[in-house]
Design a protein around this motif. Sequence first.
Motif, PDB file in Angstrom:
ATOM      1  N   SER A  18     -11.631  -3.693  -1.437  1.00 52.93           N
ATOM      2  CA  SER A  18     -10.262  -3.217  -1.607  1.00 52.93           C
ATOM      3  C   SER A  18      -9.964  -2.133  -0.571  1.00 52.93           C
ATOM      4  N   GLY A  19      -8.781  -1.530  -0.680  1.00 52.02           N
ATOM      5  CA  GLY A  19      -8.303  -0.678   0.409  1.00 52.02           C
ATOM      6  C   GLY A  19      -8.775   0.761   0.425  1.00 52.02           C
ATOM      7  N   SER A  21     -11.081   4.038   1.222  1.00 49.14           N
ATOM      8  CA  SER A  21     -11.953   4.394   2.334  1.00 49.14           C
ATOM      9  C   SER A  21     -13.394   4.062   1.957  1.00 49.14           C
ATOM     10  N   SER A  45      -8.721  -7.478   0.180  1.00 48.61           N
ATOM     11  CA  SER A  45      -7.325  -7.172  -0.117  1.00 48.61           C
ATOM     12  C   SER A  45      -6.555  -6.870   1.163  1.00 48.61           C
ATOM     13  N   ARG A  46      -5.230  -6.884   1.065  1.00 43.62           N
ATOM     14  CA  ARG A  46      -4.385  -6.584   2.221  1.00 43.62           C
ATOM     15  C   ARG A  46      -4.644  -5.170   2.739  1.00 43.62           C
ATOM     16  N   SER A  47      -4.746  -4.214   1.827  1.00 44.96           N
ATOM     17  CA  SER A  47      -5.003  -2.827   2.234  1.00 44.96           C
ATOM     18  C   SER A  47      -6.370  -2.671   2.877  1.00 44.96           C
ATOM     19  N   GLU A  49      -7.804  -4.776   4.792  1.00 45.59           N
ATOM     20  CA  GLU A  49      -7.702  -5.200   6.188  1.00 45.59           C
ATOM     21  C   GLU A  49      -7.271  -4.029   7.067  1.00 45.59           C
ATOM     22  N   LEU A  50      -6.365  -3.198   6.562  1.00 45.40           N
ATOM     23  CA  LEU A  50      -5.932  -2.016   7.308  1.00 45.40           C
ATOM     24  C   LEU A  50      -7.066  -1.010   7.425  1.00 45.40           C
ATOM     25  N   THR A  51      -7.759  -0.788   6.320  1.00 41.36           N
ATOM     26  CA  THR A  51      -8.881   0.154   6.339  1.00 41.36           C
ATOM     27  C   THR A  51      -9.961  -0.299   7.295  1.00 41.36           C
ATOM     28  N   SER A  96     -10.650   0.757  -4.864  1.00 39.50           N
ATOM     29  CA  SER A  96      -9.556   1.726  -4.840  1.00 39.50           C
ATOM     30  C   SER A  96      -9.084   2.019  -6.256  1.00 39.50           C
ATOM     31  N   ARG A  98      -6.047   1.888  -7.206  1.00 43.04           N
ATOM     32  CA  ARG A  98      -5.048   0.877  -7.568  1.00 43.04           C
ATOM     33  C   ARG A  98      -5.724  -0.369  -8.131  1.00 43.04           C
ATOM     34  N   SER A  99      -6.748  -0.854  -7.443  1.00 46.31           N
ATOM     35  CA  SER A  99      -7.471  -2.021  -7.951  1.00 46.31           C
ATOM     36  C   SER A  99      -8.099  -1.708  -9.297  1.00 46.31           C
TER      37      SER A  99
END
Length: 214
Positions: A18-19, A21, A45-47, A49-51, A96, A98-99
């Motif tokens: 998950s997103g 850190s 997760s989408r987040s 991918e950013l991390t 995260s 959120r997850s």
Amino acid sequence: MMKSVSESKPTRLIVGISGASGVIYGIRLLQALQPLPVESHLVVSRSAELTLAYESDLSLRDLQSLADVVHGRDDMGAAVSSGSFRTLGMVVAPCSVRSMAEIASGVTTSLLTRAADVVLKERRRLVLMVRETPLHAGHLRNLLSLAEMGAVIAPPVPAFYTNPTSLEQVVDQSVGRVLDLFDLESTAVQRWGETGEEGARRRRGRLEKKGAKD
């Protein structure tokens, strides 16, 4: 080439990233699973991918190549979304808040949290490497709810007794201890009382110094 696994028993492990850190925990977990007789199923997760772009030199494709099977984050019809698909369980590394909150509520909006919910309802092992600090009361209530539902809350806390000399050793120790929860052996784990000659030498040295002071 995919590892050969037996269909007669669950030899699959779901890895969710998950997103939060700490994407390195998911990376090292996938790498640790590669030599083991376990089929890894990855959901990112989408987040996350950013991390990954912020915290690693790996591309998403590089990350996916570490798993045996990759599932799309929005593919709610994926095998891991069904309880009839037998697995050892799931690790969310990192997890995260959120997850964590979605899993605790049972109101899931992605394949990652749906797969985690399935693991809980099937009474399989769900391990959440929660990465957040400090935690407010709402976080703590969600963690308590998850623990009461059977999840294992496993924040990646450094084991300083191993006298780590690199960040990689700190990460690998946490990953190895998570694999312990599934009775999977990682050679990277330094165990108390079983840390080899180097660890024994360090302990002897500390005891000798303490004895000299006393």
